[in-house]
Design a protein around this motif. Sequence first.
Motif, PDB file in Angstrom:
ATOM      1  N   ASP A 277       0.785  -1.258  -0.078  1.00  0.00           N
ATOM      2  CA  ASP A 277       0.034   0.064  -0.056  1.00  0.00           C
ATOM      3  C   ASP A 277       1.062   1.219   0.075  1.00  0.00           C
ATOM      4  OD1 ASP A 277      -2.219   1.610   0.232  1.00  0.00           O
ATOM      5  OD2 ASP A 277      -3.368   0.125   1.367  1.00  0.00           O
ATOM      6  N   ARG A 278       0.214   2.371  -0.202  1.00  0.00           N
ATOM      7  CA  ARG A 278       0.865   3.566   0.079  1.00  0.00           C
ATOM      8  C   ARG A 278       0.601   4.362   1.389  1.00  0.00           C
ATOM      9  NH1 ARG A 278      -0.222   5.660  -6.069  1.00  0.00           N
ATOM     10  NH2 ARG A 278       1.154   3.894  -7.247  1.00  0.00           N
ATOM     11  N   PRO A 279       1.505   5.370   1.646  1.00  0.00           N
ATOM     12  CA  PRO A 279       1.319   5.884   3.106  1.00  0.00           C
ATOM     13  C   PRO A 279       0.049   6.564   3.132  1.00  0.00           C
ATOM     14  CG  PRO A 279       3.346   6.592   2.209  1.00  0.00           C
ATOM     15  CD  PRO A 279       2.795   5.749   1.054  1.00  0.00           C
TER      16      PRO A 279
ATOM     17  N   THR B 295       1.509   3.168   6.157  1.00  0.00           N
ATOM     18  CA  THR B 295       0.718   2.303   5.162  1.00  0.00           C
ATOM     19  C   THR B 295       0.044   1.252   6.598  1.00  0.00           C
ATOM     20  OG1 THR B 295       2.377   0.550   5.193  1.00  0.00           O
ATOM     21  CG2 THR B 295       2.753   2.316   3.470  1.00  0.00           C
TER      22      THR B 295
ATOM     23  N   LEU C  53      -6.668   4.730  -3.759  1.00  0.00           N
ATOM     24  CA  LEU C  53      -7.113   4.545  -5.322  1.00  0.00           C
ATOM     25  C   LEU C  53      -8.083   3.427  -5.300  1.00  0.00           C
ATOM     26  CD1 LEU C  53      -3.680   4.574  -7.293  1.00  0.00           C
ATOM     27  CD2 LEU C  53      -5.262   6.632  -6.683  1.00  0.00           C
TER      28      LEU C  53
ATOM     29  N   ASP D  93       3.308  -1.131  -7.701  1.00  0.00           N
ATOM     30  CA  ASP D  93       4.148  -0.673  -6.855  1.00  0.00           C
ATOM     31  C   ASP D  93       4.734  -2.096  -6.357  1.00  0.00           C
ATOM     32  OD1 ASP D  93       3.246   1.773  -6.682  1.00  0.00           O
ATOM     33  OD2 ASP D  93       3.164   2.106  -4.817  1.00  0.00           O
TER      34      ASP D  93
ATOM     35  N   GLU E 182       6.440  -1.770   4.112  1.00  0.00           N
ATOM     36  CA  GLU E 182       6.741  -1.351   2.432  1.00  0.00           C
ATOM     37  C   GLU E 182       8.290  -0.512   2.755  1.00  0.00           C
ATOM     38  OE1 GLU E 182       3.842  -0.863   3.904  1.00  0.00           O
ATOM     39  OE2 GLU E 182       2.268  -1.534   2.386  1.00  0.00           O
ATOM     40  N   ARG E 183       8.214   0.239   3.795  1.00  0.00           N
ATOM     41  CA  ARG E 183       9.416   1.126   3.863  1.00  0.00           C
ATOM     42  C   ARG E 183      10.653   0.384   4.162  1.00  0.00           C
ATOM     43  NH1 ARG E 183       7.718   6.885   4.294  1.00  0.00           N
ATOM     44  NH2 ARG E 183       5.611   5.867   5.053  1.00  0.00           N
TER      45      ARG E 183
END
Lengths: 416, 416
Positions: free
Chosen positions: B15-17, B25, B357, B363, B384-385
């Motif tokens: 996912d994204r932040p 995330t 989204l 990603d 993710e980071r």
Amino acid sequence: MGRQILVVGFDGIGDRPSKELNGMTPLEAASKPTIDWLASRGAQGIMDPIAPGVIPGSDTAHLALFGLDPFKVYPGRGPFEAIGAGAVLEPGDIALRGNFASVDSNLVVIDRRAGRSEYGLDELVRFLSKNITEIDGVEVRFYRATEHRVAIVLRGRGLSDKVSDTDPHVEGQRISISKPLNDSEEARRTAEVINKLSIEIHNILKDHEINRERVEKGLPPANVILMRGAGKMPHLKKIWELDRIEIKKAAAISATALIKGVTKILGFEVIHPQGATGGLNTNVASKVRAARDMLDKGYDLVYLHFKGTDSASHDRKPREKKEFIERCDEALSRLILEFADNIVIAITGDHTTSSELGQHTSDPVPLLIYSKDVFYDALGRFSERSARVGVIGRIRGSDLIYILSDLAGRQEKFGA
Amino acid sequence: MGRQILVVGFDGIGDRPSKELNGMTPLEAASKPTIDWLASRGAQGIMDPIAPGVIPGSDTAHLALFGLDPFKVYPGRGPFEAIGAGAVLEPGDIALRGNFASVDSNLVVIDRRAGRSEYGLDELVRFLSKNITEIDGVEVRFYRATEHRVAIVLRGRGLSDKVSDTDPHVEGQRISISKPLNDSEEARRTAEVINKLSIEIHNILKDHEINRERVEKGLPPANVILMRGAGKMPHLKKIWELDRIEIKKAAAISATALIKGVTKILGFEVIHPQGATGGLNTNVASKVRAARDMLDKGYDLVYLHFKGTDSASHDRKPREKKEFIERCDEALSRLILEFADNIVIAITGDHTTSSELGQHTSDPVPLLIYSKDVFYDALGRFSERSARVGVIGRIRGSDLIYILSDLAGRQEKFGA
């Protein structure tokens, strides 16, 4: 229907630490507040234009950057050297690389490069273009390339690139007879056309006034063209034909014949702005203005190409490379401020050119991607060094258009 | 003879932040002591399920995770949508995607999706399944998919997927006649079967009671099926057929039709535990228990699939995604404590689904590998980071089973 994409391609962008710049690379040493502002909210990584360790040409690299696999589609240097010399090729065209050379009256090669003297060669190419336009129903075209070089294009039905060179590759031998390299009728016919062409070129050049002048000046005559590396122009996928990607209108801003030719073949509208030269003295503002125009006109993808970085590297001038980057950065500032929030931006290049070696190397190029929702690293400065610790990691050139088109909302998923 | 492998696949894990999670995330924000304990002695990296920049579907991604190249083997969405609707396909089967639609008495399409109303469609599919089982010796099967969609499978010898759609793709035109797209007898025959089927479906649906009811309710009748995207099910390598890898018995625990179908085709024994729903409300304990059972029974590879992460992302609910991860983490604790020392564990997913989204993105997904002898980074927390700075770097989905099978001592070297 998706956001717009701007790719700024600095030719030969990557470099190695330079003594002249206190151990920094030109990109690292450059004061470039615009690009570094993007880096403060963007993602960096390194990109192998073709594959790790492969030294890219500008042509193969650009094919990859726009989604093609050069290992599969690249037809050899013949067609792309012709494109670089200004040819507009169609699928099926056969292109050959040629040298102006000197032969004696027995067609024995005396000098494979006609003394490397360019004297009169422009005129000879014009003369050939006017006087030899067709052999056995096959169209023939000549394009002046650099130094003693010329590109020859054959256009017609049923031609093959499976033919041998007329260049004997050594001096003291007669020019070679081109031979078919397989059993096809196409190869046989193409070799025959090439051999007739070879003789006809000699016949009309041997007594040309330019050659009398050359001999008077003590230069070897340019009385033949040695041909090699026949290649057939393939059908290349247009940018709008890439699988699952929706880029309908793309524009490329460049003043470099090879890049103009490659992008045109890939379906880009090519813009050569006034004052753009393809060198360090180019009018960078004029190029940036052209990019803005294309974004304003709603093009889905705009490719802005700067050649000066590569030229400076080939001349072994890291300081000029640094200064050129600074000029481009300044010229880009307004464009970036105006568009950054709404588009997807990539800053990168087609290959590394070492300012120390003066030639391309396989070092990966630095890549910076900016988009309001990219997973960023916010490294704050863009350089070869920071790119190596960026969140993108290491990708290939042919991945780039997919990454950008997804960020721009221009890609369908693959599968269910 | 090698250790066992457990792959925990959180669907849409990446996912994204998220603003809702203070810039973290869902995976980053989740309290997940079990997984983070693995991270304290494991190795992280990022993985492109298909390739950098390519937006994966769950089907293509799972093919890659189990060692296949979807670019080579994926037959298009038809077969996999049918699998997602519950079909059990065999190599050679032709599958088509279908819409229930409305036509007038001249077969002109009035509404390509029958008003997007699902009213009575389950019953119509049952009715079709009972009344149309064969056309010209070709078996026909219908599978109810989501909303107005239905999947159709043709089974028989000598069929081809090189046939055009009956869906005219616009309203106001007659339904299209399927045409062979090449000169083969197979394509000709398949198109003929599809056209007969198309008419027969209309004939038995047009006066069906459900359609009378639909019209009474002011809904467009569902009196035809528009077919598109014919695809032929290929032979896919089973997990035990992968080159140089020795995985003989594999089990997949999932409640999601598409994943159950894909893993079954790849040779997994598929377990759908009681209480597992394929959603956020699934019984996670029951699924973990099934995974333990399979490990206890000595399966070489156990794939434990959780769908809730993806569902939450599609619904744009990052907090629910985080909480679902927390529930899974808790349920996993005993299993991990019991088995970690003796097996190879991977925690990852099939693709990124952005909670902002509400859809898949390209990603890369975070990957955590734990094995007592993995070259670890011991980052201590899995996200993710952190995955972006992990020692694994950036790999592809199709690399994973090779990395895991080597760590498990289940791979032969390639070469001498």
